[in-house]
Design a protein around this motif. Structure first.
Motif, short mmCIF file in Angstrom:
data_model
loop_
_atom_site.label_atom_id
_atom_site.label_comp_id
_atom_site.label_asym_id
_atom_site.label_seq_id
_atom_site.Cartn_x
_atom_site.Cartn_y
_atom_site.Cartn_z
N ALA A 107 0.82 -1.20 0.00
CA ALA A 107 0.00 0.00 0.00
C ALA A 107 0.86 1.26 0.00
O ALA A 107 0.57 2.23 -0.71
CB ALA A 107 -0.95 0.00 1.20
N LEU A 108 1.94 1.27 0.78
CA LEU A 108 2.85 2.42 0.79
C LEU A 108 3.54 2.59 -0.57
O LEU A 108 3.78 3.71 -1.01
CB LEU A 108 3.89 2.26 1.89
N SER A 109 3.82 1.47 -1.22
CA SER A 109 4.46 1.56 -2.54
C SER A 109 3.52 2.14 -3.59
O SER A 109 3.96 2.49 -4.68
CB SER A 109 4.93 0.17 -2.99
N PHE A 110 2.24 2.26 -3.24
CA PHE A 110 1.26 2.80 -4.18
C PHE A 110 1.51 4.27 -4.51
O PHE A 110 0.90 4.82 -5.43
CB PHE A 110 -0.15 2.66 -3.61
N LEU A 111 2.38 4.92 -3.74
CA LEU A 111 2.75 6.30 -4.09
C LEU A 111 3.59 6.34 -5.36
O LEU A 111 3.70 7.39 -6.00
CB LEU A 111 3.52 6.94 -2.94
N ALA A 112 4.18 5.22 -5.76
CA ALA A 112 5.07 5.19 -6.92
C ALA A 112 4.40 5.69 -8.20
O ALA A 112 4.99 6.48 -8.94
CB ALA A 112 5.64 3.78 -7.12
N PRO A 113 3.17 5.25 -8.54
CA PRO A 113 2.56 5.74 -9.77
C PRO A 113 2.35 7.25 -9.80
O PRO A 113 2.38 7.86 -10.87
CB PRO A 113 1.22 4.99 -9.83
N ILE A 114 2.13 7.86 -8.63
CA ILE A 114 1.97 9.31 -8.59
C ILE A 114 3.30 9.97 -8.93
O ILE A 114 3.38 10.90 -9.75
CB ILE A 114 1.47 9.76 -7.21
N PHE A 115 4.37 9.48 -8.31
CA PHE A 115 5.70 9.99 -8.65
C PHE A 115 6.03 9.69 -10.11
O PHE A 115 6.70 10.47 -10.78
CB PHE A 115 6.75 9.36 -7.74
N MET A 116 5.56 8.55 -10.60
CA MET A 116 5.82 8.16 -11.98
C MET A 116 5.23 9.19 -12.95
O MET A 116 5.89 9.60 -13.91
CB MET A 116 5.22 6.77 -12.24
N ALA A 117 4.00 9.61 -12.68
CA ALA A 117 3.37 10.61 -13.53
C ALA A 117 4.12 11.93 -13.47
O ALA A 117 4.30 12.61 -14.49
CB ALA A 117 1.92 10.80 -13.11
N LEU A 118 4.57 12.30 -12.28
CA LEU A 118 5.33 13.54 -12.11
C LEU A 118 6.65 13.48 -12.86
O LEU A 118 7.01 14.40 -13.61
CB LEU A 118 5.56 13.80 -10.62
N PHE A 119 7.39 12.38 -12.69
CA PHE A 119 8.69 12.25 -13.35
C PHE A 119 8.53 12.12 -14.87
O PHE A 119 9.38 12.59 -15.63
CB PHE A 119 9.44 11.04 -12.80
N ALA A 120 7.45 11.47 -15.31
CA ALA A 120 7.21 11.34 -16.75
C ALA A 120 6.99 12.72 -17.38
O ALA A 120 7.42 12.98 -18.50
CB ALA A 120 6.01 10.43 -17.03
N ALA A 121 6.32 13.59 -16.63
CA ALA A 121 6.11 14.94 -17.14
C ALA A 121 7.42 15.73 -17.16
O ALA A 121 7.72 16.45 -18.12
CB ALA A 121 5.09 15.66 -16.26
#
Length: 293
Positions: A107-121
């Motif tokens: 569940a804590l690792s679920f923050l990864a996709p949010i960071f992923m979207a930020l880094f992709a931008a």
């Protein structure tokens, strides 16, 4: 650059890319459960090394059949950088698995996709708007609910270090996956996964030697299975990320909560608490906000 193979052929549609991503995530969730099982008997650095060492054997067997061309110097250099991110992700996440419940760690690792979207931008030029900032705020709130309402800090330093390790792995994983997205259309998928296993095994060999615990023969097949699951999962994810934007696939990471809950209950008698489910729900909602177009 490598020549096309059956694995390199990109899925023809977003649904097919999503299918590949879900299958890959399932393989990796089973791998994580086995790693947590073995973490009671072996140091984290040794587990990480063996995961990549057996993964290297599996992917090298595939390379012997595929026989891609020799990679360019640029390919080697960039994939080595990505391998360092993979090492950081694995060591931090495996440590978190060893001290926290499986579902809470996932569940804590679920923050990864949010960071992923930020880094992709930031790095790939994918669209970024105010929704990403809103998602970060919502996701952070979900993390706080899990930490203070689910995991709690009453168990002391081990819990706190586990939480920090899980959050660090989310950041490094997001960076590694965005870099994968950047290279997936240039490098062959098999070559990418080979670098992702061989380089980390080489990096971790020395540190693992200092903490080495003799490997029980009965555990050897489990480590071999972990290596095969890791390679299979990342081959499927690389294929998916070759065909679709990182932000579009990011929410599919949340299917891992179902896997983690089932495996945690069956293998470790862990039942996710209300706070874990509520916090995960907030983080999932945040990533869905990010992924909307």
């Amino acid at each position: 650059m490598t020549s096309p193979t059956a694995l390199d052929a990109a899925p023809a549609s977003l649904p097919r890319a999503a299918r590949d991503a879900v299958i890959g995530i399932g393989f990796l969730c089973v791998m994580d459960a086995l790693i947590k099982l073995l973490s009671a008997r072996y140091p984290v650095l040794e587990i990480a090394f063996l995961r990549f060492a057996f993964g290297s054997l599996a992917i090298l067997a595939i390379l012997a059949v595929v026989r891609p061309p020799v990679p360019s110097r640029e390919t080697v250099r960039i994939n080595f950088v990505r391998a360092l991110l993979v090492v950081a992700t694995a060591v931090c996440f495996f440590y978190a698995l060893s001290v926290l419940p499986l579902a809470d760690t996932v569940a804590l690792s679920f923050l990864a996709p949010i960071f992923m979207a930020l880094f992709a931008a930031l790095f790939l030029g994918e669209r970024l708007d105010r929704r990403v900032l809103a998602a970060l705020a919502i996701g952070f709130s979900g993390m706080l609910v899990i930490v203070f309402g689910g995991i709690g800090l009453e168990a002391g330093a081990r819990n706190l270090l586990g939480i920090v390790a899980a959050l660090t792995s989310a950041v490094t994983y997001a960076l590694a996956m965005v870099l994968l997205r950047a290279r997936a259309r240039r490098d062959g998928i098999v070559a990418i996964v080979a670098f992702q296993n061989v380089f980390p095994a080489l990096v971790l060999a020395g540190p693992a030697a200092f903490v080495w615990t003799p490997l029980a023969l009965s555990d050897t097949w489990l480590f071999a299975l972990i290596g095969v699951l890791g390679v299979s999962g990342h081959l499927m994810l690389a294929r998916a990320f070759r065909a679709a934007e990182a932000a579009r696939l990011a929410p599919l990471d949340y299917t891992s909560l179902v896997w983690a809950s089932v495996l945690g209950f069956v293998l470790f008698a862990e039942v996710p608490g209300v706070a874990t489910i509520a916090g995960a729900g907030l983080i999932v909602a945040a990533a869905l906000v990010v992924s909307r177009r």
